[in-house]
Each structure stands twice: as C-alpha cells, then as structure tokens.
Motif scaffolding. Sequence first.
Motif, PDB file in Angstrom:
ATOM      1  N   LEU A   1       0.827  -1.206   0.000  1.00  0.00           N
ATOM      2  CA  LEU A   1       0.000   0.000   0.000  1.00  0.00           C
ATOM      3  C   LEU A   1       0.862   1.257   0.000  1.00  0.00           C
ATOM      4  N   ARG A   2       1.993   1.191   0.671  1.00  0.00           N
ATOM      5  CA  ARG A   2       2.892   2.348   0.719  1.00  0.00           C
ATOM      6  C   ARG A   2       3.418   2.689  -0.678  1.00  0.00           C
ATOM      7  N   TYR A   3       3.837   1.674  -1.437  1.00  0.00           N
ATOM      8  CA  TYR A   3       4.316   1.916  -2.798  1.00  0.00           C
ATOM      9  C   TYR A   3       3.164   2.349  -3.713  1.00  0.00           C
ATOM     10  N   ALA A   4       1.994   1.731  -3.541  1.00  0.00           N
ATOM     11  CA  ALA A   4       0.854   2.068  -4.399  1.00  0.00           C
ATOM     12  C   ALA A   4       0.350   3.481  -4.139  1.00  0.00           C
ATOM     13  N   SER A   5       0.459   3.946  -2.889  1.00  0.00           N
ATOM     14  CA  SER A   5      -0.054   5.283  -2.556  1.00  0.00           C
ATOM     15  C   SER A   5       0.733   6.392  -3.240  1.00  0.00           C
ATOM     16  N   ALA A   6       1.937   6.081  -3.724  1.00  0.00           N
ATOM     17  CA  ALA A   6       2.735   7.086  -4.432  1.00  0.00           C
ATOM     18  C   ALA A   6       2.389   7.167  -5.915  1.00  0.00           C
TER      19      ALA A   6
END
Length: 460
Positions: free
Chosen positions: A190-195
């Motif tokens: 989710l951290r990578y996708a949120s960018a």
Amino acid sequence: MLCYISQPNRQWVEIYIDPKQSAKVVLDKVLNQLNILESDYFGLQYTGLKNEALWLNLRNRVCDHEILKASNVYRFNLRVKFLVPPELIQQECTKELFYTQVKDEMSKGLITLTEPECDKETLAKIVACISQADFGDQTCNEYQCTIYHNVVKEICPHYGELDKDILDKIFLEHSKLHGSPRASAKYWMLRYASALPGYGVELHRAVTNSGEDMLFKVGPEGIIVQDCATNAVKKFPYPQIRLATHNEKTVHIELMNDAGETEKEESYKLISRRAAVALYRCITEMHSFFRCATVCDDVQSQYSRDFKGTVVSIFNENSDLGKRYVFDIERTSKQAYDFVKRKLFHSQSSPASSPIHCSMTLDCDNRLERSENLSDHEGQDNDVKILKRKLESVKDSLLCCICMDNMVCMVLCPCGHMTCDSCSECIEKCPQCRSDVERFQKVFQNFGLDLRKEGITNCV
C-alpha cells in the motif's frame, strides 16, 4: 428486508435491514460484523437505474435512493471511499480491505502499473510485496517464477511477458522481505501504491457542450479532466476551483486566477441527474476530507426536498418531511484518525476495581467510617485516572504520526501539519493531507519540561 453486501475481497455479508432506516445504520451493521472502527473511510455503493455506480448517502433513508433490486433483495458493495495513506490505517482488518481493493483497482487499470506512471523498480517492489503477502517467503525454483507471472497477470493484465531483467528485480525485492509478516508486506504494498497517480482517485464520465467524451479523475489533491479521444489532460487543483455546482444533468466548475477572480467556467453533462449529483458530491467531499481542517456547516447542512416536502415546508420550514441531504461526510481525514485513535485507546483501557473486605467483628460505626474513607480513596483514584488519561492524550498529540515514537518538532509548509525531525527527512508529501511539502520549519515546544525526560510517559 434481506440485504447482501459484497466486500472488496469478494466475500459477502448477509444482513436484514429496514428500508426506512438511514443508510448509516446499514453501514454500521456491516462494519460491526467486521469489527471495523474506521468507518469514515468506507461507504456503500449501488447500481443506479442507468447502471451508474453511485454511493449511498448515509444520512438519507435507503428507500430514498433509486436502487435496482431483484426479488425484493438489496445488493450493495462495501468499498473504500477515501483511500488514505497506509500509515494512517490503525486496524489490521481495515488494512486488509484496503489491500484487496487496491489490488482490484490495479487489475482494472484505475491504478496504472506501466511506464511512465510506474517504473520497473516500483512494479518489482509491488509484485514482491504481493507475493510475500499471499504466498510467503520465496523459493529458488521455477514455481516461484510462475507466482511472479501470475501476480503480474492479476494486477496488470495487459503488461505482457516478464523479461529476465524485471524477474531479477522482483526476485531481489522479494528476497529482502524474507521472514517478514504478511501484514507488513501488505503495508509496504500500500505504501508503494499510494505514491502512484491513480491511488485514491474516483472516476466519472461526462460530455462537454461540444459533445466530447471526458473522464473525470477526482482525487485528494484536485481534479484531472482527460479527453477520451485525444488523451489531452486538464488539471484543476482545489485551490484553483472557486465553486462547483450542478443543475439537473450538468456540473459547473468555476475556476479562478491568481488574483482570486473568476477566470472561466467549465460545464460537463453526465448521463443522469444522479450521476451529476454524484460528481458534485465527490468533488466537495474529497476536498473536505483531504484538504480541510473541519467539515464546514454549509456542507453538513445542505439538503433538498421532494415535492411533498416542499409543499409542507411552505407552512412549516422546520419540517424534516422529504428532506434529503446532499453530503454525508462527517469528519476530515485528521479528525477521523484522531477519533479512531481515541476509541482504540478507551477500548484497551479498563478501569481497575478491587473488592471491599470488611470484618464481621467491626461494629456499624467502624464499618461506616471505613467505607467513607474507602470512598474518599476511590474518588482520589478516579481523579488520578482522569489526570493520567489527560496526560496520555497530551502525549499522543505531541507524537509524530509516522513513527509514533518521537515528539513533533518540524512544521510542514504550507499545510501546517507536523512530524518529528527524523521522519521529515524521508517524506516529500504530508502524511495526513498528502499535499506537497515546499519546506520544513523547525519549532521549539513551549513547555517547561520534556515529557520523556520527566518520566511522565512511564507513569501513564
């Protein structure tokens, strides 16, 4: 009446509802079954009469919505309405639904995983995190490559065959996650996708006055209008939008220049009046949730009436008959985070109690005196508990929202939110409102003591 609720993970929840109840009651029933406290992030979607995907207005009754239903059975989709950054998610059950919905949006192309929006390194990290979360630690065999191919085919069906370069990158990133819990892998996915640009964006289709098909992308930072034929893009950040209104099937957006004056007005026609209301709601609620400190009264109080309610309001303007609210947003992103944090804190702390032992040989006067002294001590204990809880809330308000360990000392400009010194070195966007950080301003707390040095955190 029977109601089926579909979750992002393809599982169903079956409940019985009264159509005359508010939609908020229905959502609360579903979330209570799933043990989810972070209700502000979720909503219920339904299919309109023209196959539009619409959100239930939680402040209105279920029967006030024009819903397609078969055999007197309601069917709704539980969806994440506001995709906040993963560091703001406080419950694992909430994170699980975020994870499955983001994977679903990737597979539908709503979150693009191809260049230039997503480079190969980011794709490799996302695939590695999904592989770790769904299949566990990697193995050095051909089956592992099959897993990578299947994951890429699931989240990006049009990507094509994986070459050796991208496979090596995925294998390297997956090896770094060896031994990591699956919950941790989901968080980093989710951290990578949120960018990525499509994270937290809601899509609406419209037509211009000249008949051109347009795609609205409403997100936390503003609106992107894309021409479906030429792929030309117009970007309208929220500070540039002066006013958004709707009239029947048309949505009007007034834009202003740097001087604060109205520069021009954009008009877009949608397939139905409810679709126009949905776009109008989306713009207003996205702006309020992600960009505002509080939800203003004008948003909370705006409503319309049906014909019967309009007639009654002529004689009694305070009547609630036929009143239908336009917006159902209750809290902003920061308020929702603080609200859940307090609820989790109070649910984990239980008041201590001790039995009163009195000797049977004491006379009535001695027993009365002892009980009075004990009541005094209990009153003092309650005061101490209240003070401790207040100190705990003060301590929590001073902790960095990213690491939840260090005290805040850096102000993010221009939004004004705060983080600690170490976390400010590794962020480019505000973790709470996701606005770009132009500069950092170090501040010094106006306290006569350091909570950690004085040991107050230990006594709490």
